[in-house]
Enzyme design. Structure first.
Site, PDB file in Angstrom:
ATOM      1  N   TYR A   1      48.062 -10.975  58.547  1.00 36.31           N
ATOM      2  CA  TYR A   1      49.493 -11.171  58.751  1.00 36.31           C
ATOM      3  C   TYR A   1      49.953 -12.589  58.410  1.00 36.31           C
ATOM      4  CZ  TYR A   1      48.814  -6.936  61.592  1.00 36.31           C
ATOM      5  OH  TYR A   1      48.469  -5.692  62.044  1.00 36.31           O
TER       6      TYR A   1
ATOM      7  N   HIS B   1      39.321  -5.219  61.157  1.00 31.74           N
ATOM      8  CA  HIS B   1      40.610  -4.661  60.740  1.00 31.74           C
ATOM      9  C   HIS B   1      40.464  -3.376  59.942  1.00 31.74           C
ATOM     10  CE1 HIS B   1      44.977  -6.004  59.664  1.00 31.74           C
ATOM     11  NE2 HIS B   1      44.915  -4.720  59.871  1.00 31.74           N
TER      12      HIS B   1
END
Length: 287
Positions: free
Chosen positions: A63, A119
């Site tokens: 992000y 992730h």
């Protein structure tokens, strides 16, 4: 089969106990793409969410806003122990995990992270096991409270089990009525892995769905609120994302009402729709 949780007395401050004993909020703020090149946008969003009562912040290396999140946490003045900070490793590897985690701590300006996740099992094929071992070492060192995974299918979770590794505390997958991942959800429940759902608002793609809007009208709520409540009714930790102050407040107003059985059943029967680049049901396990 997904079991509803309509009898649960839950609130914005409610938590669940993970399989390692760590307590985690059931509701939080998703941080994906909140930077958008806008100076201090993340600061304002996080500070507002925390002032409303959000205590879970879902972050990730991918992000690219960990520095902003850390700055907002400091500005909030809230005791660190009251917050639950999640971050995720994008590309896998033992050495890379240690290196990127060290950078994340510096950027967040924190002494520890509450939950650290792999992730994506396929971002760097063949390195999930060594990455998971590195995360467990970080946990043993007191730098991570809990270790979990994201976008893992049954085959990936079984792969960790076959290596004799501890069961992940959390599996974060995309969850909403059009992508329910029922097989993975059932597997996680059977193995005491807490399910955390991202993109509960379908990334905005289904908010104009007529059936959803009809349900929202009957409850005098927004379509987004209906989708968030659907996640909570099923016992999922949920992390809706928004940068709009009104919607951040609205998204948290989902605890004083419930969905009736008919509306839940209607949402449960929505047609499956694959809308994510991660498809854990077909991604092969390579360790």
């Amino acid at each position: 089969m997904i079991h509803t949780m309509t009898s649960r007395n839950i609130s914005l401050s409610s938590t669940v106990r993970l399989n390692d004993g760590v307590t985690m909020p059931i509701f939080g703020l998703g941080m994906n793409k909140l930077n958008s090149g806008k100076t201090h946008q993340v600061d304002r969003v996080v500070e507002l969410a925390l002032s409303i009562g959000y205590r879970l912040l879902d972050n990730a290396e991918y992000y690219e806003n960990e520095t902003d999140v850390g700055r907002a946490i400091r500005s909030s003045g809230i005791n660190r122990r009251e917050l639950f900070v999640v971050t995720k490793l994008w590309e896998n590897g033992y050495d890379r995990c240690k290196q990127i985690f060290s950078r994340a701590l510096r950027q967040l300006d924190l002494e520890y992270v509450d939950l650290y996740l792999i992730h994506n099992p396929s971002s760097t094929p063949g390195k999930c096991v060594e990455t998971y071992r590195a995360m467990l070492e970080l946990q043993q060192e007191g730098l991570v409270r809990s270790v979990g995974v994201s976008n893992f299918g049954i085959q990936h979770l079984e792969g960790l089990k076959e290596e004799g590794l501890p069961t992940p505390s959390v599996n974060q997958i995309q969850l909403h009525p059009w992508q329910q991942n029922k097989d993975i959800v059932d597997y996680c429940k059977q193995n005491k892995i807490t399910v955390m759902g991202y993109a509960p608002l379908t990334k905005g793609t289904k908010l104009s769905d007529k059936t959803l809007q009809d349900i929202a009208t009957r409850h005098n709520k927004s379509p987004a609120q209906i989708l968030i409540r659907w996640s909570l009714e099923h016992g999922f930790i949920t992390i809706p994302k928004s940068s709009d102050p009104t919607r951040i407040k609205e998204n948290a107003d989902v605890f004083s009402w419930t969905l009736n059985h008919r509306d839940l059943q209607t949402l449960n029967e929505m047609p499956e729709w694959s809308c994510t680049p991660f498809n854990p049901t077909i991604t092969p396990w390579s360790g």
